[in-house]
Every structure is written in C-alpha cells, then in structure tokens.
Design a protein around this motif. Structure first.
Motif, PDB file in Angstrom:
ATOM      1  N   LYS A   1      20.516   0.263   0.513  1.00 32.95           N
ATOM      2  CA  LYS A   1      19.650   1.371   0.096  1.00 32.95           C
ATOM      3  C   LYS A   1      18.384   0.859  -0.591  1.00 32.95           C
ATOM      4  N   GLU A   2      18.533  -0.162  -1.407  1.00 34.88           N
ATOM      5  CA  GLU A   2      17.381  -0.746  -2.112  1.00 34.88           C
ATOM      6  C   GLU A   2      16.404  -1.376  -1.123  1.00 34.88           C
ATOM      7  N   THR A   3      16.983  -2.110  -0.142  1.00 34.56           N
ATOM      8  CA  THR A   3      16.133  -2.743   0.880  1.00 34.56           C
ATOM      9  C   THR A   3      15.383  -1.687   1.677  1.00 34.56           C
ATOM     10  N   LEU A   4      16.094  -0.624   2.074  1.00 30.53           N
ATOM     11  CA  LEU A   4      15.460   0.457   2.829  1.00 30.53           C
ATOM     12  C   LEU A   4      14.371   1.150   2.010  1.00 30.53           C
ATOM     13  N   ALA A   5      14.656   1.361   0.743  1.00 32.19           N
ATOM     14  CA  ALA A   5      13.683   2.034  -0.137  1.00 32.19           C
ATOM     15  C   ALA A   5      12.405   1.206  -0.262  1.00 32.19           C
ATOM     16  N   LYS A   6      12.571  -0.121  -0.417  1.00 28.37           N
ATOM     17  CA  LYS A   6      11.410  -1.012  -0.540  1.00 28.37           C
ATOM     18  C   LYS A   6      10.587  -1.017   0.744  1.00 28.37           C
ATOM     19  N   LYS A   7      11.300  -1.089   1.892  1.00 26.58           N
ATOM     20  CA  LYS A   7      10.585  -1.107   3.169  1.00 26.58           C
ATOM     21  C   LYS A   7       9.893   0.229   3.420  1.00 26.58           C
ATOM     22  N   HIS A   8      10.555   1.322   3.032  1.00 24.21           N
ATOM     23  CA  HIS A   8       9.945   2.648   3.165  1.00 24.21           C
ATOM     24  C   HIS A   8       8.690   2.751   2.293  1.00 24.21           C
ATOM     25  N   GLU A   9       8.790   2.229   1.095  1.00 27.43           N
ATOM     26  CA  GLU A   9       7.648   2.242   0.164  1.00 27.43           C
ATOM     27  C   GLU A   9       6.487   1.407   0.718  1.00 27.43           C
ATOM     28  N   GLU A  10       6.839   0.263   1.279  1.00 26.32           N
ATOM     29  CA  GLU A  10       5.806  -0.600   1.876  1.00 26.32           C
ATOM     30  C   GLU A  10       5.108   0.116   3.030  1.00 26.32           C
ATOM     31  N   LYS A  11       5.916   0.760   3.901  1.00 21.97           N
ATOM     32  CA  LYS A  11       5.383   1.497   5.050  1.00 21.97           C
ATOM     33  C   LYS A  11       4.434   2.607   4.589  1.00 21.97           C
ATOM     34  N   GLU A  12       4.883   3.383   3.626  1.00 23.38           N
ATOM     35  CA  GLU A  12       4.071   4.485   3.128  1.00 23.38           C
ATOM     36  C   GLU A  12       2.798   3.988   2.453  1.00 23.38           C
ATOM     37  N   SER A  13       2.924   2.844   1.781  1.00 24.03           N
ATOM     38  CA  SER A  13       1.769   2.264   1.094  1.00 24.03           C
ATOM     39  C   SER A  13       0.665   1.897   2.089  1.00 24.03           C
ATOM     40  N   TRP A  14       1.046   1.323   3.225  1.00 27.86           N
ATOM     41  CA  TRP A  14       0.057   0.952   4.250  1.00 27.86           C
ATOM     42  C   TRP A  14      -0.610   2.196   4.832  1.00 27.86           C
ATOM     43  N   PHE A  15       0.164   3.238   5.088  1.00 26.81           N
ATOM     44  CA  PHE A  15      -0.410   4.461   5.672  1.00 26.81           C
ATOM     45  C   PHE A  15      -1.298   5.199   4.663  1.00 26.81           C
ATOM     46  N   GLN A  16      -0.915   5.144   3.387  1.00 25.14           N
ATOM     47  CA  GLN A  16      -1.753   5.746   2.353  1.00 25.14           C
ATOM     48  C   GLN A  16      -3.091   4.988   2.239  1.00 25.14           C
ATOM     49  N   GLN A  17      -2.993   3.670   2.318  1.00 23.44           N
ATOM     50  CA  GLN A  17      -4.199   2.840   2.259  1.00 23.44           C
ATOM     51  C   GLN A  17      -5.110   3.154   3.444  1.00 23.44           C
ATOM     52  N   LYS A  18      -4.503   3.368   4.615  1.00 23.44           N
ATOM     53  CA  LYS A  18      -5.269   3.726   5.811  1.00 23.44           C
ATOM     54  C   LYS A  18      -6.007   5.052   5.600  1.00 23.44           C
ATOM     55  N   ASP A  19      -5.339   6.018   4.997  1.00 23.90           N
ATOM     56  CA  ASP A  19      -5.952   7.326   4.744  1.00 23.90           C
ATOM     57  C   ASP A  19      -7.141   7.209   3.789  1.00 23.90           C
ATOM     58  N   VAL A  20      -6.996   6.356   2.780  1.00 20.01           N
ATOM     59  CA  VAL A  20      -8.092   6.130   1.828  1.00 20.01           C
ATOM     60  C   VAL A  20      -9.297   5.526   2.552  1.00 20.01           C
TER      61      VAL A  20
END
Length: 227
Positions: free
Chosen positions: A15-34
């Motif tokens: 669960k921790e690994t998935l959460a970190k990878k999910h956070e990383e994924k979302e971080s890249w897409f948020q950066q793209k939106d900015v």
C-alpha cells in the motif's frame, strides 16, 4: 511483545509503495497542468506583441513613405535652385558648397544610421556629422534667399526638409518600438518552445509513472489472490 503478521506487514508495504507511485504520477500531471497554464499565458502575450508589431510596422511604413516623398521633393527643389547659383546674389554663397552633393551625403548618412548596427561612439560621431551637414545646408540655403527667386525655392526646400526630418524622426521612433517588440517576440517564442519541451518531458514521465503504477496494482492483486 506481539509479532506483526507477515501478511499484514506485506500489505502495508505494498500500500505504501502504491501510494508513493500514485503520488509521483499525480505530481507529474499536476506539473504538466501548471506548465500548460504558463504556455497559455505566454501565447496570449505573444499574440498581443504581434498585434503591436503589425500596427507599428504599418505606422512605420507611413512615416517612411512621407519622409521619402519630402526627401524627393527636396532633391527636386535643389535641382531647380542649382542653376541660380551662377547668378551673383547680394550675399554670395560659398562656391565650394554643392547643395545637391550635400543633400545626397545627408541621405546616405541617415540611411546608414537606420540600417547599420554600429558602436555607440561611431554612431555618435556620425550624428554629429549629420547635424553639421544639415547646418551647412541650412546656412547655404539662407544665403541664397537674398533674391526673391532664391527665397521662394529656399523656403520650399526648408519646408520639405523639415517635413522629411519629422517623418524620419517618427520613422526611427517606430523602428525602435519595433526593435523592442521584436526582442519581446523572440524571448516569448523561446519561452514557448522551452515550455512545450518541458510539457512533453513531464507528460512522458507522468505516463511512465502511470504505467508503473498499473503494473504495481496488477502485481499486488496477483499477490493477494495467491494469499
């Protein structure tokens, strides 16, 4: 002390690994939106600059046309006054002064100022020379005004020269304004290209993280089903 259930521990780690990878994924897409918002802003700015460039270019051509018209008129008037220089007016004009040559020299130097990039000191010296030649031309024309026929032609030449000078001044002002906007346009173009590159890189990293996240989810499902 109660030992932690190995299965429960593994579930927590997954669960921790998935959460970190999910956070990383979302971080890249948020950066793209900015970055997309930045590029939209830059595109709006470059459109405004282009609008100003087009407007300035049109005004610049109008002043150039007016300057050229009055420069041509000045040359024609000088051609008319040249034969009269043989007649001796009350105030004798220096015979060494060639008005036609003087006018052509002034035009050549003014064109050089407009079209050539030069060091500040060289440009400054050239402007001083232009000012001196203009004064010499004005003084020579003034001497020719001693007779009525000289006076009329000289007056028309001065008026035409004044309008040509005004047109040239406005032309240079618009040219400078264009130069500043060209620099803005180039800077914004560079910024937009860099942002496009950053967006593409960020998108690829986001997609890679999304793919990795999907693989991890699949592995986790398989593992839990085995258990």
């Amino acid at each position: 002390m109660t030992e932690r259930n190995p299965v429960s521990q593994e579930v927590g780690e997954v669960k921790e690994t998935l959460a970190k990878k999910h956070e990383e994924k979302e971080s890249w897409f948020q950066q793209k939106d900015v970055l997309k918002k930045e590029i939209i802003q830059a595109i709006q700015e470059i459109r405004q600059v282009k609008k100003e460039l087009d407007s300035s270019r049109s005004i610049q051509q109008q002043w150039k046309k007016e300057r050229d018209v009055y420069n041509q008129k000045t040359k024609e008037l000088i051609e008319q006054i040249k034969p009269l220089q043989g007649e001796k007016p009350a105030k004798q004009v220096d015979s060494r002064v060639n008005l036609h040559h003087l006018q052509r020299t002034l035009e050549r130097l003014e064109t050089k100022i407009e079209t050539e990039v030069m060091e500040f000191e060289k440009e400054k010296k050239l402007m001083v020379k232009i000012k001196k030649l203009k004064k010499q031309l004005d003084e020579s024309l003034f001497l020719l005004e001693d007779r009525q026929q000289y006076f009329q032609l000289s007056k028309e030449i001065r008026e035409a020269k004044k309008k040509a000078d005004e047109g040239h001044k406005k032309f240079v002002e618009e040219l400078q304004k264009n130069k500043e906007n060209f620099e803005k346009f180039a800077a914004l173009t560079k910024k937009i290209n860099e942002l496009k590159k950053q967006i593409e890189e960020t998108l690829q990293k986001g997609l890679a993280a999304k793919q990795e996240y999907g693989i991890l989810v699949g592995q986790a499902k398989g593992k839990f089903e085995e258990n």
